[in-house]
Design an enzyme around this catalytic site. Sequence first.
Site, PDB file in Angstrom:
ATOM      1  N   GLU A 440       0.704  -1.166   0.024  1.00 48.03           N
ATOM      2  CA  GLU A 440      -0.070   0.060  -0.165  1.00 48.03           C
ATOM      3  C   GLU A 440       0.874   1.164  -0.125  1.00 48.03           C
ATOM      4  OE1 GLU A 440      -2.920   0.908  -0.799  1.00 48.03           O
ATOM      5  OE2 GLU A 440      -2.973  -1.278  -0.912  1.00 48.03           O
TER       6      GLU A 440
HETATM    7  C1  LIG Z   1       2.568  -9.904   0.378  1.00 50.82           C
HETATM    8  C2  LIG Z   1       2.300  -8.663  -0.544  1.00 50.82           C
HETATM    9  C3  LIG Z   1       1.010  -8.596  -0.746  1.00 50.82           C
HETATM   10  C4  LIG Z   1       0.722  -7.322  -1.773  1.00 50.82           C
HETATM   11  N1  LIG Z   1      -0.383  -6.974  -2.252  1.00 50.82           N
HETATM   12  C5  LIG Z   1      -0.637  -6.338  -3.252  1.00 50.82           C
HETATM   13  C6  LIG Z   1      -1.978  -6.183  -3.816  1.00 50.82           C
HETATM   14  O1  LIG Z   1      -3.056  -6.826  -3.416  1.00 50.82           O
HETATM   15  N2  LIG Z   1      -2.191  -5.529  -4.965  1.00 50.82           N
HETATM   16  C7  LIG Z   1      -1.087  -4.733  -5.544  1.00 50.82           C
HETATM   17  O2  LIG Z   1      -1.155  -4.144  -6.676  1.00 50.82           O
HETATM   18  N3  LIG Z   1       0.033  -4.986  -4.947  1.00 50.82           N
HETATM   19  C8  LIG Z   1       0.447  -5.605  -3.793  1.00 50.82           C
HETATM   20  N4  LIG Z   1       1.840  -5.691  -3.064  1.00 50.82           N
HETATM   21  C9  LIG Z   1       2.826  -5.102  -3.862  1.00 50.82           C
HETATM   22  C10 LIG Z   1       3.181  -3.936  -3.049  1.00 50.82           C
HETATM   23  O3  LIG Z   1       2.309  -2.776  -2.942  1.00 50.82           O
HETATM   24  C11 LIG Z   1       4.546  -3.814  -3.579  1.00 50.82           C
HETATM   25  O4  LIG Z   1       5.298  -4.336  -3.211  1.00 50.82           O
HETATM   26  C12 LIG Z   1       5.030  -2.361  -3.186  1.00 50.82           C
HETATM   27  O5  LIG Z   1       4.167  -1.285  -3.692  1.00 50.82           O
HETATM   28  C13 LIG Z   1       6.492  -1.749  -3.592  1.00 50.82           C
HETATM   29  O6  LIG Z   1       6.710  -2.028  -4.723  1.00 50.82           O
HETATM   30  P1  LIG Z   1       7.928  -2.969  -5.442  1.00 50.82           P
HETATM   31  O7  LIG Z   1       7.808  -4.237  -4.686  1.00 50.82           O
HETATM   32  O8  LIG Z   1       8.107  -2.944  -6.839  1.00 50.82           O
HETATM   33  O9  LIG Z   1       9.014  -1.980  -5.072  1.00 50.82           O
HETATM   34  P2  LIG Z   1       9.817  -1.045  -5.500  1.00 50.82           P
HETATM   35  O10 LIG Z   1       8.989  -0.027  -6.155  1.00 50.82           O
HETATM   36  O11 LIG Z   1      10.988  -1.565  -6.535  1.00 50.82           O
HETATM   37  O12 LIG Z   1      10.553  -0.174  -4.219  1.00 50.82           O
HETATM   38  C14 LIG Z   1      11.804  -0.910  -3.799  1.00 50.82           C
HETATM   39  C15 LIG Z   1      12.090   0.127  -2.441  1.00 50.82           C
HETATM   40  O13 LIG Z   1      12.527   1.308  -3.116  1.00 50.82           O
HETATM   41  C16 LIG Z   1      11.817   2.545  -2.555  1.00 50.82           C
HETATM   42  N5  LIG Z   1      11.449   3.437  -3.533  1.00 50.82           N
HETATM   43  C17 LIG Z   1      11.026   3.483  -4.899  1.00 50.82           C
HETATM   44  N6  LIG Z   1      10.882   4.660  -5.208  1.00 50.82           N
HETATM   45  C18 LIG Z   1      11.070   5.620  -4.489  1.00 50.82           C
HETATM   46  C19 LIG Z   1      11.286   6.979  -4.460  1.00 50.82           C
HETATM   47  N7  LIG Z   1      10.581   7.533  -5.578  1.00 50.82           N
HETATM   48  N8  LIG Z   1      11.527   7.727  -3.340  1.00 50.82           N
HETATM   49  C20 LIG Z   1      11.784   6.809  -2.314  1.00 50.82           C
HETATM   50  N9  LIG Z   1      11.747   5.641  -2.024  1.00 50.82           N
HETATM   51  C21 LIG Z   1      11.471   4.776  -3.166  1.00 50.82           C
HETATM   52  C22 LIG Z   1      10.618   1.852  -1.834  1.00 50.82           C
HETATM   53  O14 LIG Z   1      10.026   2.247  -0.906  1.00 50.82           O
HETATM   54  C23 LIG Z   1      11.056   0.430  -1.648  1.00 50.82           C
HETATM   55  O15 LIG Z   1      11.414   0.389  -0.234  1.00 50.82           O
HETATM   56  C24 LIG Z   1       1.896  -6.885  -2.152  1.00 50.82           C
HETATM   57  C25 LIG Z   1       3.135  -7.046  -2.130  1.00 50.82           C
HETATM   58  C26 LIG Z   1       3.266  -8.116  -1.131  1.00 50.82           C
HETATM   59  C27 LIG Z   1       4.717  -8.542  -0.683  1.00 50.82           C
END
Ligand SMILES: Cc1cc2nc3c(=O)[nH]c(=O)nc-3n(C[C@H](O)[C@H](O)[C@H](O)COP(=O)(O)OP(=O)(O)OC[C@H]3O[C@@H](n4cnc5c(N)ncnc54)[C@H](O)[C@@H]3O)c2cc1C
Length: 597
Positions: A440
């Site tokens: 989220e």
């Molecule tokens: C168990 C689980 C359930 C989930 N459920 C859902 C769901 O129901 N629906 C759905 O759509 N998604 C879902 N997700 C996905 C989740 O919302 C994403 O994993 C999350 O939004 C982060 O995206 P990412 O994993 O691609 O990380 P990335 O976007 O690659 O980010 C990696 C890190 O970099 C940081 N970062 C990236 N960009 C910036 C920035 N501009 N400034 C500062 N920091 C930054 C992030 O905070 C993070 O710490 C789920 C994930 C898990 C593990």
Amino acid sequence: MPVYKAPLEDISFVLNDVLNAEQLSKLPGFEDATPDLISSVLEEAAKLCENVLQPLNRSGHEEGCHYENGVVRTPKGFKEAYETYREGGWQGLAFDPDYGGQGLPHTVGFVLEELMCSSNMAFAMYPGLTHGAMNAIRAHASDELKAQYLPKMVSSEWSGTMCLTEPHCGTDLGLMKTKAVPSDDGSYRITGTKIFISAGEHDLTSNIIHLVLAKLPDAPPGIKGISLFLVPKFLPNENNEPGVRNGVMCGSIEHKMGIMANATCVMNFDDAKGWLVGEPHKGMRAMFTMMNSARLGVGMQGLGVAAVAYQNAVAYAKDRIQGRSLSGVKAPDKAADPIIVHPDVRKNLMQAKAFTEGARALGYWVGMMIDLVEKHPDPVVRQEADDFVALLTPVVKAYFTDMGYEVATNSQQMYGGHGYIREWGMEQFVRDARIAMIYEGANGIQALDLVGRKLPQNLGRLLRRFFHPMQAELEQSQENPALLEFVIPVAKAFGKLQQATAVVAQKGMARPDEAGAASTDYLRIFGLVAVGWMWLKMVKVAQAKLAEGADGKESFYDAKIKTARFFVEKMLPEVDFRFKSLMSGAKSMMEMDADQF
Ligand SMILES: Cc1cc2nc3c(=O)[nH]c(=O)nc-3n(C[C@H](O)[C@H](O)[C@H](O)COP(=O)(O)OP(=O)(O)OC[C@H]3O[C@@H](n4cnc5c(N)ncnc54)[C@H](O)[C@@H]3O)c2cc1C
């Protein structure tokens, strides 16, 4: 095995004595939501959570979900528990009666959310996602889609998901590849792969309604070119029952750290039929309705897990005997004293108690504001409440979940080595709490939302919704000498928040990296000050109740005052440290070249 008892006395204190939830029944549409009715609804909710959901928490964690050829089975007992949840009409508790809901205040929905997350967070996510999807459909879909889908979702017959994340894009949704192509009949064909979709596939409901972000062929590049679509697993037939299977399949489920009983799915959309929700290319706006509701829900997950971890840590600390008290033997009839005599154990328990009870008050207050947004007859009050909710949403999401994890791990610590052993159940709380900091919008992104979007919005108008009433309450409280030991530290922390706000606004204008570097410290300061304000409110009520005679609840109110003292003396000073870190700026974070790491 962990235990759970819904903290109804504490909930009643917050709702009735601190927040005066009776005022809700004065709002048009909430006439029936009297304190008595709310209290009996919550007693039933407590039974559901204590007797049905909590007993499945450990077994669900151990068993997890099962995947075979696109089909997902939830752990043993989940189907029956979901049936009980459905029969109780819980999904529609705080939803519009036009679609079959019971139309109770959102405040009550927030309490239910906490109780469900305390008793079984993985289970709570199935209805939680549905709830967010219902909100987005109600706010943005056509009347036809609302009439077709909402009653089935409100009754829990069908569930919902939110499908944003793709393998190459999570935070930066502008990189999205999923496509939507218009069909001649007004529907769309959706193709793409979504990952990490919570409750994407399962055996609890006869249909699953996916809300999917995708790009239309004429979409402008980036985040502005995203649209939202409703894509059912089964296309409804002429009787609005699940008919032909749509082109959406679960490719696999993830093996993960926690929330084992909630299926986290790879969802493949292959020419799946869907319908536009809201306007073309305005999907993020529509999805934000769902995300804001979900962000607050995730905040309540942090609170819920903290509350149950704390309860178990207290029980263990009273039972486990090790060593003797530094100030002399406390249990002479035993070979050692219970560990609750040790200051370091106390520190963890008090921190958990002070956070949980303070956050509960803040969380429910935000819930009440949502009720004002929806029901208050005065548009000025509605706008003020809406601003307050928008401002507090990233704070509730990030501060509550950071602390939820901290409290879970500190509560695990109270068990010593036993906390690390699965059967005691404390490791599950740590595992479950961890995800709430990530999904989220990871907590770092919440901090950017607060600093980059919420602070400057309407020339600081959102901020004034918080600053002005807090300032007024501090000034008024200063007149009471019995409150000074609480007012002074809270006022000092509030002063630091105001200073930090000015610095962030000033530096951020010229150099965005400065605002980014300050954001996490700033959000933490905000969370601490907001909870400090709640403690001030709670102390006032507790002191007044004690002065009135307390009616046999002297110990309860006395404990409130002691907990408030711990909060202002031991937790609020973190504001000073965070402020100092914030003031040091971005240089030490940013000056190193990437290849020097
Ligand atoms: C168990 C689980 C359930 C989930 N459920 C859902 C769901 O129901 N629906 C759905 O759509 N998604 C879902 N997700 C996905 C989740 O919302 C994403 O994993 C999350 O939004 C982060 O995206 P990412 O994993 O691609 O990380 P990335 O976007 O690659 O980010 C990696 C890190 O970099 C940081 N970062 C990236 N960009 C910036 C920035 N501009 N400034 C500062 N920091 C930054 C992030 O905070 C993070 O710490 C789920 C994930 C898990 C593990």
